[in-house]
Scaffold this motif. Structure first.
Motif, PDB file in Angstrom:
ATOM      1  N   UNK A   1      40.769  36.758  52.356  1.00 36.66           N
ATOM      2  CA  UNK A   1      40.201  37.046  51.196  1.00 36.66           C
ATOM      3  C   UNK A   1      38.423  36.405  51.257  1.00 36.66           C
ATOM      4  N   UNK A   2      37.477  36.525  50.895  1.00 32.93           N
ATOM      5  CA  UNK A   2      35.997  36.293  50.896  1.00 32.93           C
ATOM      6  C   UNK A   2      34.681  36.532  50.201  1.00 32.93           C
ATOM      7  N   UNK A  23      32.341  40.825  48.257  1.00 31.92           N
ATOM      8  CA  UNK A  23      33.476  40.518  48.754  1.00 31.92           C
ATOM      9  C   UNK A  23      34.267  41.409  49.686  1.00 31.92           C
ATOM     10  N   UNK A  24      34.894  40.692  50.243  1.00 29.18           N
ATOM     11  CA  UNK A  24      36.074  41.556  51.360  1.00 29.18           C
ATOM     12  C   UNK A  24      37.217  41.291  51.361  1.00 29.18           C
ATOM     13  N   UNK A  25      38.256  41.813  52.302  1.00 28.44           N
ATOM     14  CA  UNK A  25      39.423  41.524  51.782  1.00 28.44           C
ATOM     15  C   UNK A  25      40.039  41.521  50.602  1.00 28.44           C
ATOM     16  N   UNK A  26      39.514  42.263  49.547  1.00 25.95           N
ATOM     17  CA  UNK A  26      40.101  42.922  48.277  1.00 25.95           C
ATOM     18  C   UNK A  26      40.162  43.403  47.736  1.00 25.95           C
ATOM     19  N   UNK A  27      41.030  44.917  47.048  1.00 26.74           N
ATOM     20  CA  UNK A  27      40.939  46.121  46.720  1.00 26.74           C
ATOM     21  C   UNK A  27      39.815  45.501  45.129  1.00 26.74           C
ATOM     22  N   UNK A  28      38.822  44.763  45.951  1.00 26.26           N
ATOM     23  CA  UNK A  28      37.554  45.239  44.962  1.00 26.26           C
ATOM     24  C   UNK A  28      37.742  45.987  43.511  1.00 26.26           C
ATOM     25  N   UNK A  29      37.370  46.940  42.898  1.00 30.11           N
ATOM     26  CA  UNK A  29      37.289  47.657  42.610  1.00 30.11           C
ATOM     27  C   UNK A  29      38.762  47.148  41.002  1.00 30.11           C
ATOM     28  N   UNK A  30      39.616  46.142  41.777  1.00 35.54           N
ATOM     29  CA  UNK A  30      40.619  46.648  40.654  1.00 35.54           C
ATOM     30  C   UNK A  30      40.673  44.681  40.386  1.00 35.54           C
ATOM     31  N   UNK A  31      39.624  44.463  40.283  1.00 39.78           N
ATOM     32  CA  UNK A  31      39.650  42.930  39.854  1.00 39.78           C
ATOM     33  C   UNK A  31      37.947  42.576  39.201  1.00 39.78           C
ATOM     34  N   UNK A  51      34.546  43.467  33.895  1.00 42.94           N
ATOM     35  CA  UNK A  51      35.898  43.784  34.042  1.00 42.94           C
ATOM     36  C   UNK A  51      36.132  44.952  35.686  1.00 42.94           C
ATOM     37  N   UNK A  52      37.119  45.292  36.155  1.00 43.39           N
ATOM     38  CA  UNK A  52      37.121  45.546  37.356  1.00 43.39           C
ATOM     39  C   UNK A  52      36.665  47.179  36.872  1.00 43.39           C
ATOM     40  N   UNK A  53      36.209  47.651  35.723  1.00 41.98           N
ATOM     41  CA  UNK A  53      35.720  48.164  36.149  1.00 41.98           C
ATOM     42  C   UNK A  53      33.749  48.386  35.965  1.00 41.98           C
ATOM     43  N   UNK A  54      33.988  47.621  35.554  1.00 43.59           N
ATOM     44  CA  UNK A  54      32.526  47.521  35.111  1.00 43.59           C
ATOM     45  C   UNK A  54      32.024  47.831  33.314  1.00 43.59           C
ATOM     46  N   UNK A  98      39.177  37.535  39.926  1.00 43.89           N
ATOM     47  CA  UNK A  98      40.897  37.715  38.740  1.00 43.89           C
ATOM     48  C   UNK A  98      41.137  38.793  38.907  1.00 43.89           C
ATOM     49  N   UNK A  99      42.505  38.839  39.258  1.00 42.32           N
ATOM     50  CA  UNK A  99      43.500  40.412  39.678  1.00 42.32           C
ATOM     51  C   UNK A  99      44.482  40.215  37.843  1.00 42.32           C
ATOM     52  N   UNK A 100      43.810  39.852  37.237  1.00 40.69           N
ATOM     53  CA  UNK A 100      44.784  39.102  36.245  1.00 40.69           C
ATOM     54  C   UNK A 100      44.143  40.860  34.781  1.00 40.69           C
TER      55      UNK A 100
END
Length: 123
Positions: A1-2, A23-31, A51-54, A98-100
């Motif tokens: 993850x970067x 961001x790279x290396x993570x499912x950005x839209x879920x964070x 939040x993840x959806x904006x 944050x994946x919370x």
């Protein structure tokens, strides 16, 4: 993850700046994404979160009405628009992911951190 923050620099009092965090290396839209800052000799503090959806944002009282956080999930990027800056805004600005379940202003809940970009406000 970067998480690669950019856009910092020297700006005069009252000026504007836009920070980006790619961001790279993570499912950005879920964070959920946040911006934090750390000034010399001070603790790290929350600046803004989205939040993840904006659709939901949160701001520190010190930046409300001056800073705007936004994100483009198609580009895996979060932004922070800084307006009407003051010397108190001088700091290294970090983006974090944050994946919370809920958007948080607490740094310990963030999973990944970028290296930071320096903003210096000159008077």
């Amino acid at each position: 993850v970067q998480l690669q923050a950019s856009g910092g620099g020297l700006v005069q009092v009252g000026g504007s700046l836009r920070l980006s965090c790619a961001a790279s290396g993570l499912p950005f839209s879920t964070y959920h994404m946040g911006w934090f800052r750390q000034a010399p000799g001070k603790n790290r503090e929350f600046v803004a979160g989205i939040n993840h959806e904006g659709g939901n944002t949160d701001y520190a009282d010190s930046v409300k009405g001056r800073f705007t956080i936004s994100r483009d999930n198609a580009k895996n990027t979060v932004y922070l628009q800084l307006n009407s800056v003051t010397p108190a805004d001088t700091a290294v600005y970090h983006c974090a992911a944050d994946s919370g379940f809920r958007l948080s202003a607490v740094d310990k809940f963030y999973d990944y951190w970028g290296q930071g970009t320096l903003v210096t406000v000159s008077s």
